[in-house]
Design a protein around this motif. Structure first.
Motif, PDB file in Angstrom:
ATOM      1  N   VAL A   1       0.836  -1.206   0.000  1.00 42.29           N
ATOM      2  CA  VAL A   1       0.000   0.000   0.000  1.00 42.29           C
ATOM      3  C   VAL A   1       0.868   1.252   0.000  1.00 42.29           C
ATOM      4  CG1 VAL A   1      -1.632   1.340   1.388  1.00 42.29           C
ATOM      5  CG2 VAL A   1      -2.006  -1.099   1.060  1.00 42.29           C
TER       6      VAL A   1
ATOM      7  N   GLU B   1       2.239   1.794  -3.546  1.00 41.12           N
ATOM      8  CA  GLU B   1       1.206   2.271  -4.469  1.00 41.12           C
ATOM      9  C   GLU B   1       0.798   3.713  -4.135  1.00 41.12           C
ATOM     10  OE1 GLU B   1       0.276   1.012  -7.138  1.00 41.12           O
ATOM     11  OE2 GLU B   1      -1.772   1.677  -7.627  1.00 41.12           O
ATOM     12  N   THR B   2       0.585   4.001  -2.867  1.00 36.07           N
ATOM     13  CA  THR B   2       0.089   5.337  -2.523  1.00 36.07           C
ATOM     14  C   THR B   2       1.157   6.418  -2.697  1.00 36.07           C
ATOM     15  OG1 THR B   2       0.520   4.802  -0.197  1.00 36.07           O
ATOM     16  CG2 THR B   2      -1.759   4.665  -0.944  1.00 36.07           C
TER      17      THR B   2
ATOM     18  N   ASP C   1       3.508   6.474  -4.845  1.00 31.02           N
ATOM     19  CA  ASP C   1       3.583   6.720  -6.276  1.00 31.02           C
ATOM     20  C   ASP C   1       2.392   7.551  -6.750  1.00 31.02           C
ATOM     21  OD1 ASP C   1       5.356   5.827  -8.539  1.00 31.02           O
ATOM     22  OD2 ASP C   1       3.365   5.396  -9.372  1.00 31.02           O
ATOM     23  N   LEU C   2       1.219   7.205  -6.259  1.00 32.92           N
ATOM     24  CA  LEU C   2       0.015   7.954  -6.642  1.00 32.92           C
ATOM     25  C   LEU C   2       0.086   9.401  -6.186  1.00 32.92           C
ATOM     26  CD1 LEU C   2      -2.838   5.371  -6.082  1.00 32.92           C
ATOM     27  CD2 LEU C   2      -2.570   6.803  -8.115  1.00 32.92           C
TER      28      LEU C   2
ATOM     29  N   ARG D   1       2.271  11.313  -8.463  1.00 31.38           N
ATOM     30  CA  ARG D   1       1.598  11.479  -9.744  1.00 31.38           C
ATOM     31  C   ARG D   1       0.530  12.567  -9.665  1.00 31.38           C
ATOM     32  NH1 ARG D   1       1.849   6.896 -13.813  1.00 31.38           N
ATOM     33  NH2 ARG D   1       3.591   6.690 -12.342  1.00 31.38           N
ATOM     34  N   LEU D   2      -0.229  12.560  -8.599  1.00 26.86           N
ATOM     35  CA  LEU D   2      -1.302  13.547  -8.467  1.00 26.86           C
ATOM     36  C   LEU D   2      -0.747  14.954  -8.298  1.00 26.86           C
ATOM     37  CD1 LEU D   2      -3.879  11.605  -6.267  1.00 26.86           C
ATOM     38  CD2 LEU D   2      -3.984  12.089  -8.721  1.00 26.86           C
TER      39      LEU D   2
ATOM     40  N   LEU E   1      -0.169  16.115 -11.642  1.00 27.83           N
ATOM     41  CA  LEU E   1      -1.401  16.471 -12.345  1.00 27.83           C
ATOM     42  C   LEU E   1      -1.991  17.796 -11.869  1.00 27.83           C
ATOM     43  CD1 LEU E   1      -3.181  12.982 -12.498  1.00 27.83           C
ATOM     44  CD2 LEU E   1      -2.082  14.201 -14.372  1.00 27.83           C
TER      45      LEU E   1
ATOM     46  N   LEU F   1      -2.439  20.743 -14.185  1.00 22.09           N
ATOM     47  CA  LEU F   1      -3.337  20.771 -15.345  1.00 22.09           C
ATOM     48  C   LEU F   1      -4.367  21.884 -15.199  1.00 22.09           C
ATOM     49  CD1 LEU F   1      -4.103  16.965 -15.817  1.00 22.09           C
ATOM     50  CD2 LEU F   1      -2.618  18.415 -17.221  1.00 22.09           C
TER      51      LEU F   1
ATOM     52  N   VAL G   1      -7.444  22.089 -16.158  1.00 21.72           N
ATOM     53  CA  VAL G   1      -8.779  21.652 -15.701  1.00 21.72           C
ATOM     54  C   VAL G   1      -8.863  21.476 -14.207  1.00 21.72           C
ATOM     55  CG1 VAL G   1     -10.121  20.502 -17.496  1.00 21.72           C
ATOM     56  CG2 VAL G   1      -8.046  19.395 -16.586  1.00 21.72           C
ATOM     57  N   LEU G   2      -7.724  21.162 -13.585  1.00 19.35           N
ATOM     58  CA  LEU G   2      -7.754  20.877 -12.150  1.00 19.35           C
ATOM     59  C   LEU G   2      -7.457  22.110 -11.308  1.00 19.35           C
ATOM     60  CD1 LEU G   2      -6.015  17.394 -11.933  1.00 19.35           C
ATOM     61  CD2 LEU G   2      -8.449  17.957 -11.921  1.00 19.35           C
TER      62      LEU G   2
END
Lengths: 228, 228
Positions: free
Chosen positions: B188, B191-192, B194-195, B198-199, B202, B205, B207-208
DNA sequence: GTCTATAACCGGATAGAC
DNA sequence: GTCTATCCGGTTATAGAC
């Protein structure tokens, strides 16, 4: 271990009387300041007697939970029938949580911590709490299902459980909230519910597709491993 | 209320002996199974004597926290000097949290719940815990600052506190983790972290942008109201 | 003035008689 | 199913020792 259902007429009434005394005293004095002796005294039974119905003081809290859940559920029923907009449904539901729990604000802190203990039978992620947890998650499934929002199927799958978690977060915030009328919490609810709905809308953007799949996959694997 | 610093040579040593006895016993038997009488006995002082140094059993836990924080901090120092990639820094830091805390896994549940109580002096959001909290947040500021990631200033501002919160979430997950070698938690974490990176990427962007401003604004207002 | 010990208090929980 | 008596452990009061 489990709470025993009384077998006789007399037992039923004793159980109810003890529970009522406990709920009243929790509200009057808070959880920790309420002694089992005081509960027994107000209920008109002996100290040992209460332990026949409730194996521990903590177990009285579980009933307390169910009690507020039922109040909450009833409070939002009309809204859920009438309103179709997801943000409004969610906002109304969360506001109702706060309103319903308000009488117990002073007690909530110690209850929350009791319940946070993973080895407590009352832990929301544990087996003993499953029936009630399932009911609350079902309520949020209803909040989502009855709306006219168009939600990707994979998101819709995890959303009820996520909202249940979100509700716990809001409650923890509310416990700390000392603002008059708990206005801070209401503001946070307005802002976060709106954000949640907005982010659900954004989840369909192609750039976010990859991360969304990964987040949902992670959540699914966690749920399967821990909550089941 | 606060922990008194001993004034004399003898006092200092007594304090240290009591603390060591407590830490050992917590590890051997868990928090709840360790009685103040047992701590006093192992430390070779009387029951009342321990209360001269530690106003309550909970206060011994705060030292326990500081102890693990220092172990953790030392453990990741080389990594933070060497590694520049944010995901790798964060992953290494979180793995080290788990490794450092592993000896206390059995105790962690009851400690966590003790500490979750908002009225506990040890509550991580409260005033008494501020010194230690600041140190941990500073550690995460270091994790972020020493990386070569390009992070928008408003995000970078809130990131350390967010990561401190994230760490608490991981620890709560870890408490429930019964998998061999705590492999689930490590997965976990991988995965987290890395996420998260990544976020962050993002977040730039267009749009965000709107949602990002709103989320950060909300966090700031919460921090100002509650944590300060 | 700083430490340490003894003896109690209080409240959650349990045993066992009725 | 209900009671009384008791245990157990966190905490406190307070007297005395260095």
């Amino acid at each position: 271990m489990a709470i025993e259902a009384p077998k006789t007429r007399r037992g039923e009434s004793s159980r109810a009387v003890i529970l009522q005394a406990a709920l009243d005293l929790f509200q009057e004095r808070g959880y920790e300041a309420t002694t089992m002796r005081a509960i027994a005294e107000r209920a008109g039974v002996s100290l040992g007697g209460s332990y026949h119905y409730f194996p521990s003081k903590e177990h009285l809290v579980l009933e307390f939970y169910r009690h507020t859940h039922e109040l909450h559920s009833a409070a939002i029923a009309p809204l859920l029938l009438r309103e179709k907009d997801l943000a409004a449904r969610l906002r109304g539901t969360m506001r109702a949580v706060i309103v319903t729990c308000e009488p117990f604000h002073a007690v909530a802190g110690s209850i929350f911590s009791t319940v946070a203990n993973p080895s407590s039978p009352l832990n929301p992620f544990g087996a003993a709490a499953k029936p009630l947890r399932d009911e609350v998650v079902a309520l949020y499934a209803d909040v989502v299902r009855g709306s006219d929002a168009r939600i990707p199927a994979d998101v819709a799958d995890m959303l009820p459980l996520t909202l249940w978690l979100y509700q716990m977060g809001i409650l923890y915030f509310w416990i700390f909230d000392r603002s008059p009328g708990r206005l801070r919490t209401l503001e946070v609810i307005d802002e976060t519910t709106d954000l949640i709905v907005r982010l659900i809308g954004l989840a369909n953007l192609p750039v976010l597709r990859g991360s969304r799949k990964r987040v949902l996959g992670l959540m699914r694997s966690i749920v399967e491993g821990q909550i089941a």
